[in-house]
Design a protein around this motif. Structure first.
Motif, PDB file in Angstrom:
ATOM      1  N   SER A 369       0.833  -1.213   0.000  1.00  0.00           N
ATOM      2  CA  SER A 369       0.000   0.000   0.000  1.00  0.00           C
ATOM      3  C   SER A 369       0.863   1.256   0.000  1.00  0.00           C
ATOM      4  O   SER A 369       0.495   2.269  -0.603  1.00  0.00           O
ATOM      5  CB  SER A 369      -0.930   0.005   1.219  1.00  0.00           C
ATOM      6  OG  SER A 369      -1.936  -0.980   1.081  1.00  0.00           O
ATOM      7  N   GLU A 370       2.014   1.175   0.662  1.00  0.00           N
ATOM      8  CA  GLU A 370       2.912   2.330   0.689  1.00  0.00           C
ATOM      9  C   GLU A 370       3.462   2.637  -0.709  1.00  0.00           C
ATOM     10  O   GLU A 370       3.574   3.804  -1.112  1.00  0.00           O
ATOM     11  CB  GLU A 370       4.057   2.078   1.674  1.00  0.00           C
ATOM     12  CG  GLU A 370       3.636   2.060   3.148  1.00  0.00           C
ATOM     13  CD  GLU A 370       2.845   0.835   3.554  1.00  0.00           C
ATOM     14  OE1 GLU A 370       2.101   0.901   4.544  1.00  0.00           O
ATOM     15  OE2 GLU A 370       2.962  -0.216   2.868  1.00  0.00           O
ATOM     16  N   ILE A 371       3.779   1.583  -1.458  1.00  0.00           N
ATOM     17  CA  ILE A 371       4.234   1.780  -2.836  1.00  0.00           C
ATOM     18  C   ILE A 371       3.101   2.342  -3.696  1.00  0.00           C
ATOM     19  O   ILE A 371       3.316   3.223  -4.543  1.00  0.00           O
ATOM     20  CB  ILE A 371       4.755   0.458  -3.425  1.00  0.00           C
ATOM     21  CG1 ILE A 371       6.037   0.019  -2.715  1.00  0.00           C
ATOM     22  CG2 ILE A 371       4.999   0.585  -4.932  1.00  0.00           C
ATOM     23  CD1 ILE A 371       7.223   0.939  -2.930  1.00  0.00           C
ATOM     24  N   MET A 372       1.871   1.839  -3.494  1.00  0.00           N
ATOM     25  CA  MET A 372       0.724   2.367  -4.253  1.00  0.00           C
ATOM     26  C   MET A 372       0.545   3.863  -3.975  1.00  0.00           C
ATOM     27  O   MET A 372       0.303   4.654  -4.892  1.00  0.00           O
ATOM     28  CB  MET A 372      -0.555   1.618  -3.885  1.00  0.00           C
ATOM     29  CG  MET A 372      -0.570   0.120  -4.191  1.00  0.00           C
ATOM     30  SD  MET A 372      -0.236  -0.308  -5.914  1.00  0.00           S
ATOM     31  CE  MET A 372       1.515  -0.726  -5.818  1.00  0.00           C
ATOM     32  N   ARG A 373       0.663   4.239  -2.717  1.00  0.00           N
ATOM     33  CA  ARG A 373       0.509   5.659  -2.372  1.00  0.00           C
ATOM     34  C   ARG A 373       1.627   6.499  -3.000  1.00  0.00           C
ATOM     35  O   ARG A 373       1.392   7.636  -3.423  1.00  0.00           O
ATOM     36  CB  ARG A 373       0.508   5.819  -0.846  1.00  0.00           C
ATOM     37  CG  ARG A 373      -0.725   5.231  -0.175  1.00  0.00           C
ATOM     38  CD  ARG A 373      -0.728   5.487   1.330  1.00  0.00           C
ATOM     39  NE  ARG A 373      -1.950   4.994   1.941  1.00  0.00           N
ATOM     40  CZ  ARG A 373      -2.030   3.879   2.680  1.00  0.00           C
ATOM     41  NH1 ARG A 373      -0.936   3.150   2.893  1.00  0.00           N
ATOM     42  NH2 ARG A 373      -3.179   3.499   3.193  1.00  0.00           N
ATOM     43  N   THR A 374       2.827   5.927  -3.054  1.00  0.00           N
ATOM     44  CA  THR A 374       3.946   6.643  -3.675  1.00  0.00           C
ATOM     45  C   THR A 374       3.679   6.876  -5.159  1.00  0.00           C
ATOM     46  O   THR A 374       3.919   7.974  -5.688  1.00  0.00           O
ATOM     47  CB  THR A 374       5.250   5.852  -3.485  1.00  0.00           C
ATOM     48  OG1 THR A 374       5.513   5.718  -2.080  1.00  0.00           O
ATOM     49  CG2 THR A 374       6.417   6.549  -4.155  1.00  0.00           C
ATOM     50  N   ILE A 375       3.190   5.852  -5.848  1.00  0.00           N
ATOM     51  CA  ILE A 375       2.872   5.977  -7.277  1.00  0.00           C
ATOM     52  C   ILE A 375       1.826   7.067  -7.492  1.00  0.00           C
ATOM     53  O   ILE A 375       1.954   7.919  -8.381  1.00  0.00           O
ATOM     54  CB  ILE A 375       2.368   4.631  -7.828  1.00  0.00           C
ATOM     55  CG1 ILE A 375       3.501   3.608  -7.844  1.00  0.00           C
ATOM     56  CG2 ILE A 375       1.780   4.802  -9.236  1.00  0.00           C
ATOM     57  CD1 ILE A 375       3.042   2.195  -8.114  1.00  0.00           C
TER      58      ILE A 375
END
Length: 384
Positions: A369-375
């Protein structure tokens, strides 16, 4: 009002899938959990029923349906009975492995591998994650060095879905250490290649029937003909295929959460406390109302993403939003539902217990989820 997702052909297909699930899946789930493995006959049965390789052209034995809604039907029907482990295994084959082969494979590679994958005679996996490299693919240390007509592959991978069952593994390897993101390539490793061995079948908190394994490569000579896509193009190929992986994880999350809500509605309607059904209490009603509303909102967005995918317009950012919203919602919804089951929700004899532990990985694999938020944030701000 959102657009209707399914048409008559999809609903006709649903009848075929539901019959398969009730006959080939429901009676065996407890055994699969105990054995930590889905048996090979289930893959073969799915192949005979036409549930694998739906998007594969008919010339290779597939269904010839590029419409992702057919895959959505399969995901939904497996989620209906809580078959999250099988859903995940089939998804790796149909939504990750096969798109790589369809988009990047040579004619010879397609002729050699597609018919077996469609029939369930071959099982595919993709090996990206390493002990020291998860979401950060730049940290991949597995190497492949060209020697004549072969690549010599060395390294190890972990958390590989279908790792034990797999006959074909797409391995992400560093083929040019000096080329940065242009130094990665994709190699297809076959089951009996010398030097390729399975490590541990990993014990997990959830998805216990899904075989997740460590893979080890020691001087494996991979024929040059098994290079998938362009040499040095691996990183770009991964980026191109991640949206479909993420939208199907969103589907699994959404439909699994809907199934749990349905089980909870039945349970709270039958279970009594203080002389009346639990569903009659305002607290229960409000929680159910909130959960159904959240799921309907996520459904509307995911449905639009499916239409966008079929039209060739789904972006990486939209897929990230769908995965983030659906998996985080699933985590909240399943937790609330377990609470409404009370002490029985903690007992393994109730499917909500398994759904609770199965849901936890959804916000981790396929990009956290952290990577999704970064994207999403980088798209919003333009900053990196």
């Amino acid at each position: 009002m959102r657009r209707r997702l399914y048409e008559k052909d999809h609903e006709d297909f649903r009848e075929v899938v539901r019959e398969f699930v009730d006959r080939e899946v429901v009676p065996h789930q407890a055994r699969w959990d105990a054995e930590h493995m889905v048996d090979r006959e289930t893959w073969l049965a799915a192949g005979r029923q036409g549930l694998l390789g739906i998007a594969v052209p008919e010339e290779y034995g597939g269904g010839g349906h590029r419409d992702i809604r057919y895959r959505s039907v399969v995901v939904e029907e497996l989620a209906r009975v809580g078959a999250a482990s099988l859903n995940s295994g089939f998804s790796v084959q149909d939504d990750i492995f096969l798109p790589y082969l369809l988009h990047l494979g040579s004619d010879e590679q397609k002729r050699r591998w597609l018919p077996g994958l469609v029939a369930g005679e071959l099982v595919g996996a993709i090996a990206m994650t390493e002990p020291g490299a998860g979401s950060d693919l730049q940290g991949v240390r597995t190497t492949a060095v060209r020697e004549g007509d072969a690549w010599v592959l060395n390294g190890s991978k972990t958390f590989i879905t279908n790792g034990i069952a797999s006959d074909l593994v797409i391995v992400v390897a560093r083929t040019d250490p000096a080329a940065g993101s242009r130094g990665f390539s994709l190699l297809v490793v076959e089951r009996d290649m010398p030097g390729f061995r399975r490590g541990r079948k990993l014990e997990k908190m959830g998805l216990v029937a899904q075989d997740t394994a460590e893979l080890v490569f020691e001087d494996v000579r991979v024929p040059a003909a098994n290079l998938l896509g362009e040499e040095g193009g691996g990183f770009g190929h991964l980026m191109d295929n991640l949206p479909v992986e993420r939208i199907t994880i969103a589907l699994q999350a959404l439909y699994a959460a809907r199934a749990v809500v349905a089980w909870t509605l039945d349970y709270t309607g039958e279970r009594t406390a203080f002389g009346k059904p639990i569903a009659a209490f305002q607290n229960t009603q409000f929680k159910l109302a909130d959960m159904v509303t959240e799921l309907d909102l996520v459904q509307a967005y995911v449905d639009d993403c499916l239409h966008a995918f079929d039209e060739g317009e789904l972006t990486a950012v939209e897929a990230a939003k769908a995965k983030l919203a659906a998996t985080e919602t699933q985590k909240r919804v399943v937790d609330r539902c377990l609470q409404l089951f009370g002490g029985y929700g903690y007992m393994n004899e109730y499917p909500v217990s398994r759904a609770f532990v199965d849901a936890r990985v959804q916000t981790i694999y396929g990009g956290t989820s952290e990577i999704m938020r970064t994207i999403i944030a980088r798209d919003l701000t333009g900053l990196r």
